[in-house]
Scaffold this motif. Structure first.
Motif, PDB file in Angstrom:
ATOM      1  N   SER A   4       1.638   3.897   2.986  1.00  0.00           N
ATOM      2  CA  SER A   4       1.065   3.405   4.248  1.00  0.00           C
ATOM      3  C   SER A   4       2.039   3.525   5.415  1.00  0.00           C
ATOM      4  O   SER A   4       1.622   3.508   6.583  1.00  0.00           O
ATOM      5  N   SER A  31      -8.211  -4.749   9.152  1.00  0.00           N
ATOM      6  CA  SER A  31      -8.669  -5.250   7.856  1.00  0.00           C
ATOM      7  C   SER A  31      -8.248  -4.238   6.794  1.00  0.00           C
ATOM      8  O   SER A  31      -8.385  -3.028   6.978  1.00  0.00           O
ATOM      9  N   TYR A  32      -7.692  -4.755   5.703  1.00  0.00           N
ATOM     10  CA  TYR A  32      -7.199  -3.900   4.629  1.00  0.00           C
ATOM     11  C   TYR A  32      -8.044  -4.112   3.373  1.00  0.00           C
ATOM     12  O   TYR A  32      -8.511  -5.220   3.109  1.00  0.00           O
ATOM     13  N   ASP A  33      -8.217  -3.057   2.621  1.00  0.00           N
ATOM     14  CA  ASP A  33      -8.916  -3.138   1.348  1.00  0.00           C
ATOM     15  C   ASP A  33      -7.900  -3.534   0.277  1.00  0.00           C
ATOM     16  O   ASP A  33      -6.925  -2.802   0.040  1.00  0.00           O
ATOM     17  N   GLN A  34      -8.111  -4.678  -0.349  1.00  0.00           N
ATOM     18  CA  GLN A  34      -7.144  -5.156  -1.330  1.00  0.00           C
ATOM     19  C   GLN A  34      -6.992  -4.195  -2.505  1.00  0.00           C
ATOM     20  O   GLN A  34      -5.956  -4.215  -3.190  1.00  0.00           O
ATOM     21  N   LYS A  35      -7.972  -3.351  -2.713  1.00  0.00           N
ATOM     22  CA  LYS A  35      -7.860  -2.383  -3.817  1.00  0.00           C
ATOM     23  C   LYS A  35      -6.769  -1.345  -3.549  1.00  0.00           C
ATOM     24  O   LYS A  35      -6.319  -0.663  -4.478  1.00  0.00           O
ATOM     25  N   ASP A  36      -6.347  -1.207  -2.276  1.00  0.00           N
ATOM     26  CA  ASP A  36      -5.312  -0.232  -1.952  1.00  0.00           C
ATOM     27  C   ASP A  36      -3.905  -0.739  -2.265  1.00  0.00           C
ATOM     28  O   ASP A  36      -2.959   0.049  -2.313  1.00  0.00           O
ATOM     29  N   ILE A  93       0.871  -1.179   0.000  1.00  0.00           N
ATOM     30  CA  ILE A  93       0.000   0.000   0.000  1.00  0.00           C
ATOM     31  C   ILE A  93       0.908   1.229   0.000  1.00  0.00           C
ATOM     32  O   ILE A  93       1.521   1.553   1.030  1.00  0.00           O
TER      33      ILE A  93
END
Length: 282
Positions: free
Chosen positions: A189, A213-218, A186
């Motif tokens: 980050s 929890s992370y957004d995979q789109k990032d 990311i």
């Protein structure tokens, strides 16, 4: 010892902005061949007859001891999917190893020579290191078909100093692609700071906080050619997925912390009997 910084101002700015930097052709083909051949020899000499002792989940104490002692040894760790139901390897040991660590940089002349080279130290000088030490190193195989996922994490979680000073140096020994499990990160980050720590207590190792929890789109993929070095800020959130291809993704990775004006946290998993030698002092 005077070490000249080797990063350009643009590279330095990019690293500080993104939290990582790709340096193409950092290792030449001879370097790569030397390290891969050396690992072939280490694997050939490795006797895995006692592997069940440290791979079986109910052998917690032995597993922990083997892991802890690896900080000052060259130790071998298997992929979770390497074993059949009967506990035996499903394929040759050369295709079953997850990684070898964590003191290749210290105990093996080939890996020590590369990790301690003036070329590597020049990068650290550019990043402001005054008295850096390599605190761990790993040869990572990312085996075809079974190379395991590495979940999102920050290197400072595992290798904590006060203040934080860890930088990861990840060298692709083979091309790293979307198919064979390249790094993902990311961008930026690292600017949000450290989210949790990996601690060693009386009952083993554990995280002090659950994973966010992370957004995979990032995440963006970091596909690189063999010989490329990826510099990774200690607070950068990065990961890699399983290797579901038919090609391995060998890499050599080592992590550096400073020892000037900062303190190695005593609750880290690495508790060395002998202090590591600084790469240089400035």
């Amino acid at each position: 010892m005077g070490i000249t910084g080797t990063l350009s101002s643009d590279q330095f700015d990019s690293f500080n902005s993104q939290g990582y930097l790709v340096i193409e052709s950092f290792a030449n083909p001879e370097d790569i061949e030397s390290m891969m051949k050396r690992m072939d020899k280490l694997l050939d000499d490795f006797d895995y007859t006692n592997v069940s002792v440290f791979s079986t989940k109910n052998q917690r104490k032995v597993t922990d001891d083997y892991f802890y002692q690896s900080a000052e040894n060259i130790s071998f760790f298997f992929e979770e999917k390497a074993f059949g139901d009967d506990g035996s390897l499903k394929q040759p040991k050369q295709l079953s190893i997850n990684k070898v660590g964590h003191a290749l940089h210290e105990l093996d002349p080939v890996f020590k020579g590369f990790s301690s080279s003036e070329k590597c130290s020049g990068l650290l000088s550019s990043l402001g290191y005054k008295k850096p030490v390599i605190i761990q190193s790993m040869y990572i195989f990312k085996q075809p078909g079974i190379g395991g996922e590495v979940v999102p994490h920050q290197d400072n979680s595992f290798l904590y100093t006060e203040p934080t000073t860890c930088t990861g140096m990840w060298l692709a020994l083979e091309d790293a692609t979307l198919l064979n499990g390249c790094l993902w990160a990311i961008p930026g980050s690292h600017k949000n700071g450290l989210v949790r720590r990996f601690l060693r207590g009386e009952n083993g190792v554990y995280f002090d906080q659950p994973s966010p929890s992370y957004d995979q789109k990032d995440f963006v993929p970091i596909e690189v050619k063999a010989g490329s070095l990826v510099l990774i800020h200690g607070d950068l959130i990065h990961q890699s997925f399983e290797n579901q291809s038919s090609k391995s993704r060998h890499a050599y990775s080592w992590h550096v912390v400073d020892t000037d004006g900062c303190k190695w946290a005593p609750e880290n998993w690495i508790r060395r009997k002998v202090e590591p030698e600084p790469l240089y002092a400035s």
